[in-house]
Design a protein around this motif. Structure first.
Motif, PDB file in Angstrom:
ATOM      1  N   ALA A 155       0.825  -1.208   0.000  1.00  6.15           N
ATOM      2  CA  ALA A 155       0.000   0.000   0.000  1.00  6.15           C
ATOM      3  C   ALA A 155       0.863   1.263   0.000  1.00  6.15           C
ATOM      4  O   ALA A 155       0.545   2.247  -0.688  1.00  6.15           O
ATOM      5  CB  ALA A 155      -0.918  -0.006   1.223  1.00  6.15           C
ATOM      6  N   ASN A 156       1.959   1.252   0.771  1.00  2.62           N
ATOM      7  CA  ASN A 156       2.845   2.412   0.778  1.00  2.62           C
ATOM      8  C   ASN A 156       3.433   2.671  -0.605  1.00  2.62           C
ATOM      9  O   ASN A 156       3.493   3.813  -1.076  1.00  2.62           O
ATOM     10  CB  ASN A 156       3.973   2.203   1.790  1.00  2.62           C
ATOM     11  CG  ASN A 156       3.544   2.492   3.216  1.00  2.62           C
ATOM     12  OD1 ASN A 156       2.707   3.362   3.451  1.00  2.62           O
ATOM     13  ND2 ASN A 156       4.085   1.763   4.170  1.00  2.62           N
ATOM     14  N   ASN A 157       3.886   1.608  -1.256  1.00  2.00           N
ATOM     15  CA  ASN A 157       4.442   1.762  -2.599  1.00  2.00           C
ATOM     16  C   ASN A 157       3.370   2.173  -3.603  1.00  2.00           C
ATOM     17  O   ASN A 157       3.645   2.905  -4.554  1.00  2.00           O
ATOM     18  CB  ASN A 157       5.104   0.460  -3.043  1.00  2.00           C
ATOM     19  CG  ASN A 157       6.471   0.259  -2.405  1.00  2.00           C
ATOM     20  OD1 ASN A 157       7.398   1.030  -2.641  1.00  2.00           O
ATOM     21  ND2 ASN A 157       6.606  -0.772  -1.590  1.00  2.00           N
ATOM     22  N   MET A 158       2.146   1.697  -3.396  1.00  2.00           N
ATOM     23  CA  MET A 158       1.047   2.044  -4.293  1.00  2.00           C
ATOM     24  C   MET A 158       0.672   3.515  -4.163  1.00  2.00           C
ATOM     25  O   MET A 158       0.201   4.139  -5.122  1.00  2.00           O
ATOM     26  CB  MET A 158      -0.163   1.163  -3.970  1.00  2.00           C
ATOM     27  CG  MET A 158      -1.338   1.356  -4.894  1.00  2.00           C
ATOM     28  SD  MET A 158      -2.671   0.202  -4.496  1.00  2.00           S
ATOM     29  CE  MET A 158      -3.849   0.629  -5.776  1.00  2.00           C
ATOM     30  N   THR A 159       0.881   4.093  -2.996  1.00  2.00           N
ATOM     31  CA  THR A 159       0.474   5.471  -2.739  1.00  2.00           C
ATOM     32  C   THR A 159       1.559   6.470  -3.083  1.00  2.00           C
ATOM     33  O   THR A 159       1.292   7.525  -3.672  1.00  2.00           O
ATOM     34  CB  THR A 159       0.074   5.629  -1.261  1.00  2.00           C
ATOM     35  OG1 THR A 159      -0.870   4.616  -0.907  1.00  2.00           O
ATOM     36  CG2 THR A 159      -0.542   6.993  -1.005  1.00  2.00           C
ATOM     37  N   GLN A 160       2.814   6.155  -2.735  1.00  2.00           N
ATOM     38  CA  GLN A 160       3.882   7.141  -2.889  1.00  2.00           C
ATOM     39  C   GLN A 160       4.199   7.468  -4.335  1.00  2.00           C
ATOM     40  O   GLN A 160       4.418   8.633  -4.689  1.00  2.00           O
ATOM     41  CB  GLN A 160       5.144   6.647  -2.176  1.00  2.00           C
ATOM     42  CG  GLN A 160       5.057   6.723  -0.672  1.00  2.00           C
ATOM     43  CD  GLN A 160       6.393   6.438   0.001  1.00  2.00           C
ATOM     44  OE1 GLN A 160       7.379   6.155  -0.661  1.00  2.00           O
ATOM     45  NE2 GLN A 160       6.410   6.501   1.311  1.00  2.00           N
ATOM     46  N   GLY A 161       4.241   6.450  -5.208  1.00  2.00           N
ATOM     47  CA  GLY A 161       4.571   6.700  -6.609  1.00  2.00           C
ATOM     48  C   GLY A 161       3.618   7.675  -7.281  1.00  2.00           C
ATOM     49  O   GLY A 161       4.060   8.687  -7.862  1.00  2.00           O
ATOM     50  N   LEU A 166       2.052  12.950  -9.366  1.00  2.00           N
ATOM     51  CA  LEU A 166       1.086  14.043  -9.384  1.00  2.00           C
ATOM     52  C   LEU A 166       1.789  15.385  -9.206  1.00  2.00           C
ATOM     53  O   LEU A 166       1.439  16.382  -9.865  1.00  2.00           O
ATOM     54  CB  LEU A 166       0.037  13.834  -8.288  1.00  2.00           C
ATOM     55  CG  LEU A 166      -1.045  14.914  -8.157  1.00  2.00           C
ATOM     56  CD1 LEU A 166      -1.807  15.093  -9.461  1.00  2.00           C
ATOM     57  CD2 LEU A 166      -2.003  14.566  -7.017  1.00  2.00           C
ATOM     58  N   LEU A 167       2.786  15.436  -8.337  1.00  2.00           N
ATOM     59  CA  LEU A 167       3.551  16.677  -8.158  1.00  2.00           C
ATOM     60  C   LEU A 167       4.253  17.053  -9.459  1.00  2.00           C
ATOM     61  O   LEU A 167       4.279  18.232  -9.847  1.00  2.00           O
ATOM     62  CB  LEU A 167       4.580  16.503  -7.039  1.00  2.00           C
ATOM     63  CG  LEU A 167       4.042  16.353  -5.626  1.00  2.00           C
ATOM     64  CD1 LEU A 167       5.192  16.209  -4.635  1.00  2.00           C
ATOM     65  CD2 LEU A 167       3.183  17.540  -5.239  1.00  2.00           C
ATOM     66  N   GLY A 442       4.776   8.846 -13.881  1.00  2.00           N
ATOM     67  CA  GLY A 442       4.583   7.665 -13.041  1.00  2.00           C
ATOM     68  C   GLY A 442       5.649   6.622 -13.297  1.00  2.00           C
ATOM     69  O   GLY A 442       6.229   6.052 -12.360  1.00  2.00           O
ATOM     70  N   LEU A 443       5.947   6.370 -14.567  1.00  2.00           N
ATOM     71  CA  LEU A 443       6.980   5.408 -14.910  1.00  2.00           C
ATOM     72  C   LEU A 443       8.361   5.926 -14.502  1.00  2.00           C
ATOM     73  O   LEU A 443       9.234   5.153 -14.099  1.00  2.00           O
ATOM     74  CB  LEU A 443       6.944   5.118 -16.408  1.00  2.00           C
ATOM     75  CG  LEU A 443       7.808   3.949 -16.901  1.00  2.00           C
ATOM     76  CD1 LEU A 443       7.386   2.651 -16.228  1.00  2.00           C
ATOM     77  CD2 LEU A 443       7.713   3.813 -18.407  1.00  2.00           C
ATOM     78  N   SER A 444       8.566   7.231 -14.566  1.00  2.00           N
ATOM     79  CA  SER A 444       9.843   7.819 -14.158  1.00  2.00           C
ATOM     80  C   SER A 444      10.121   7.566 -12.684  1.00  2.00           C
ATOM     81  O   SER A 444      11.227   7.208 -12.286  1.00  2.00           O
ATOM     82  CB  SER A 444       9.843   9.326 -14.438  1.00  2.00           C
ATOM     83  OG  SER A 444       9.629   9.590 -15.798  1.00  2.00           O
ATOM     84  N   MET A 445       9.083   7.752 -11.851  1.00  2.00           N
ATOM     85  CA  MET A 445       9.250   7.476 -10.430  1.00  2.00           C
ATOM     86  C   MET A 445       9.495   5.981 -10.185  1.00  2.00           C
ATOM     87  O   MET A 445      10.217   5.591  -9.278  1.00  2.00           O
ATOM     88  CB  MET A 445       8.007   7.934  -9.652  1.00  2.00           C
ATOM     89  CG  MET A 445       7.766   9.438  -9.668  1.00  2.00           C
ATOM     90  SD  MET A 445       9.137  10.412  -8.976  1.00  2.00           S
ATOM     91  CE  MET A 445       9.852  11.102 -10.481  1.00  2.00           C
ATOM     92  N   GLY A 446       8.883   5.151 -11.014  1.00  2.00           N
ATOM     93  CA  GLY A 446       9.115   3.716 -10.897  1.00  2.00           C
ATOM     94  C   GLY A 446      10.546   3.342 -11.219  1.00  2.00           C
ATOM     95  O   GLY A 446      11.136   2.463 -10.583  1.00  2.00           O
TER      96      GLY A 446
END
Length: 508
Positions: A155-161, A166-167, A442-446
């Protein structure tokens, strides 16, 4: 009509009429700072739970009966879930066409799963007792705890990315605004840390919430359970503030990315190509500066993860000289370690307020490098302090001297400065360097997350056996962390300023 005049008319007819000049597209509206503050507030809710997790759960799993050598294995679920979940969720959020927006549905679902997971963890002893645990043996409670722990990390990984993505969506190509947004994110992480570590350092929650004490759950367990109740309340508030602050437009055909590496690697494969193949396929387009950032991030987290796993355990074992379930010294040390992390979070928050000015004056790469070298020095100081406590001979007889405790608290506090850099600078750097390639944020953060979780897997698997190889305790893992942090600092100072100046390779 004269021949010359007719020829003139025919000539003018063949000349195309010049179209009126097109108006330049309007400049995108800058996102107000107050809106960025609200969006980043969810970092406080996420970090509240992380603070409780980092300060209390390593001691708690040992109290449930898991040996210290295997305590780090429990944490393996975090990096393993992050290896898959965060890049996958970032990839999905880049393409989400929900009427609620691209990022917000994932943030809301992730926050709900965090709430569920902390309820499972907090009640693991009670559930284990209902399933048949008795006495000091608690295998069912351990199994329930592990399930809740896995859900929490997913859940933490699902939320932080999606939050980070979004920022980046809101700040666009304004790289200074991106650094400000990530500094705000770091600030709210500091707020969450202060609240979480303060909650974890207080030992009287079971008196405020007496219903948390049960036949299977003693005072320490009840304190953990009560702290998670407070975490749920704070998480609900910050999630509401965040997802209502940034109304997203549903992704439509006009919002798709411009021709880029995504079209070359995804659309040409008809969108059915395996996700991980797409993710790793993008590596060939990275510039040298991106690889430097990923390398420094990996070494940075080899340094950080042992500290985040064993900080309060180190205070309980090697400063206070206690052991889990043996006397009061260990519990007193854990609570003092949590208080040290409160000081750490105050410094983290103060640093976040001045992050933009520091990076603008000295350069983001230089500040990141200096913070890593400072972190290495702090870890070396912890090793020296552990050695000094053995020479003093008080362990096993009485509590440590106030000077020893004060030195440990000062080290914890100083580490707040490099932690603030770690929570903000790499994300701003990778966002600005990958954005010209045309990847979704999103992919960049991944991609950056891969450089974080792979070192965490290595530390989770190796730190426990490595510590046992050298006689137990946490010092061997901290020694490895010091070497990794110093290496990261050296590479950042020498490599990032020169590399960032280069323009990224264009994608044709």
């Amino acid at each position: 009509m004269p021949v010359a005049e007719a020829e003139s008319h025919r000539t003018r007819a063949r000349i195309p009429t010049r179209a009126p000049a097109a108006r330049p597209p309007p400049s995108p509206r800058r996102t107000p700072l107050r809106q960025l503050l609200r969006v980043t507030s969810i970092a406080g809710g996420i970090q509240f739970g992380w603070a409780l997790q980092l300060s209390l759960l390593t001691p708690y799993v040992q109290e449930l009966g898991i040996p210290h050598a295997w305590a780090s294995i429990i944490w393996l679920c975090g990096p393993l879930s992050g290896l898959i979940v965060q890049p996958l969720v970032g990839h999905m959020s880049d393409r989400c066409k929900s009427r609620f927006g691209r990022r917000r549905p994932f943030i809301a679902v992730g926050a709900s799963l965090i709430t569920l997971s902390v309820l499972i963890i907090g009640h693991s002893a009670d559930i284990g007792w209902l399933l048949g645990d008795s006495g000091s043996s608690k295998p069912r409670a351990i199994a329930v705890f592990v399930v809740g722990f896995w859900i929490l990390d997913v859940a933490n990984n699902m939320t932080q990315g999606p939050c980070r993505a979004l920022l980046a969506d809101l700040t666009g190509k304004d790289h200074r605004r991106t650094r400000v947004a990530n500094a705000y994110f770091s600030l709210f992480m500091a707020v969450g840390n202060v609240l979480g570590y303060s909650t974890g350092s207080y030992s009287g929650w079971f008196r405020i919430f007496p219903f948390t004490v049960t036949s299977a759950c003693n005072a320490d367990c009840a304190n953990l359970k009560s702290a998670f109740y407070l975490d749920i309340i704070f998480m609900m508030i910050t999630t509401y503030l965040s997802i209502t602050a940034a109304p997203e437009m549903p992704l439509g055909l006009s919002d798709r990315f411009q021709p880029s590496v995504e079209e070359a690697t995804v659309e040409s494969c008809h969108e059915q190509e395996a996700f991980l193949w797409e993710l790793f396929g993008t590596f060939q387009y990275f510039s040298w500066s991106v690889w430097i950032i990923l390398l420094v991030t990996a070494l940075n987290w080899i340094g950080w993860f042992p500290f985040l796993l064993f900080d309060t355990d180190w205070m309980g074992r090697e400063v206070y000289g206690g052991k889990p379930n043996e006397g009061n010294n260990y519990d007193a040390g854990v609570r003092m370690g949590a208080f040290g992390l409160v000081l750490n979070s105050f410094i983290l928050g103060l640093t976040s307020l001045f992050m933009e000015k520091l990076c603008r004056k000295w350069g983001a790469g230089f500040m990141w490098g200096v913070s890593n070298i400072l972190m290495a020095l702090c870890f070396l100081s912890m090793l020296m302090l552990s050695y000094a406590t053995k020479l003093m001979g008080y362990i096993g007889h009485h509590l440590p001297q106030s000077s020893i405790v004060a030195a440990a608290l000062i080290i914890f506090a100083i580490l707040g400065f490099p932690l603030a850099i770690t929570y903000s600078v790499p994300y701003a750097l990778i966002s600005s360097r990958i954005e010209p390639l045309g990847l979704g944020q999103g992919l960049s953060m991944g991609v950056l997350n891969l450089a974080i979780v792979i070192p965490q897997v290595i530390v989770s698997v190796g730190s426990g056996p490595w510590d046992q190889l050298f006689g137990g305790g946490n010092s061997p893992a901290f020694a490895v962390g010091a070497v990794a942090a110093f290496s990261a600092g050296t590479i950042a100072i020498l490599g990032i300023p020169r590399s960032i100046a280069q323009k990224p390779r264009a994608i044709r």
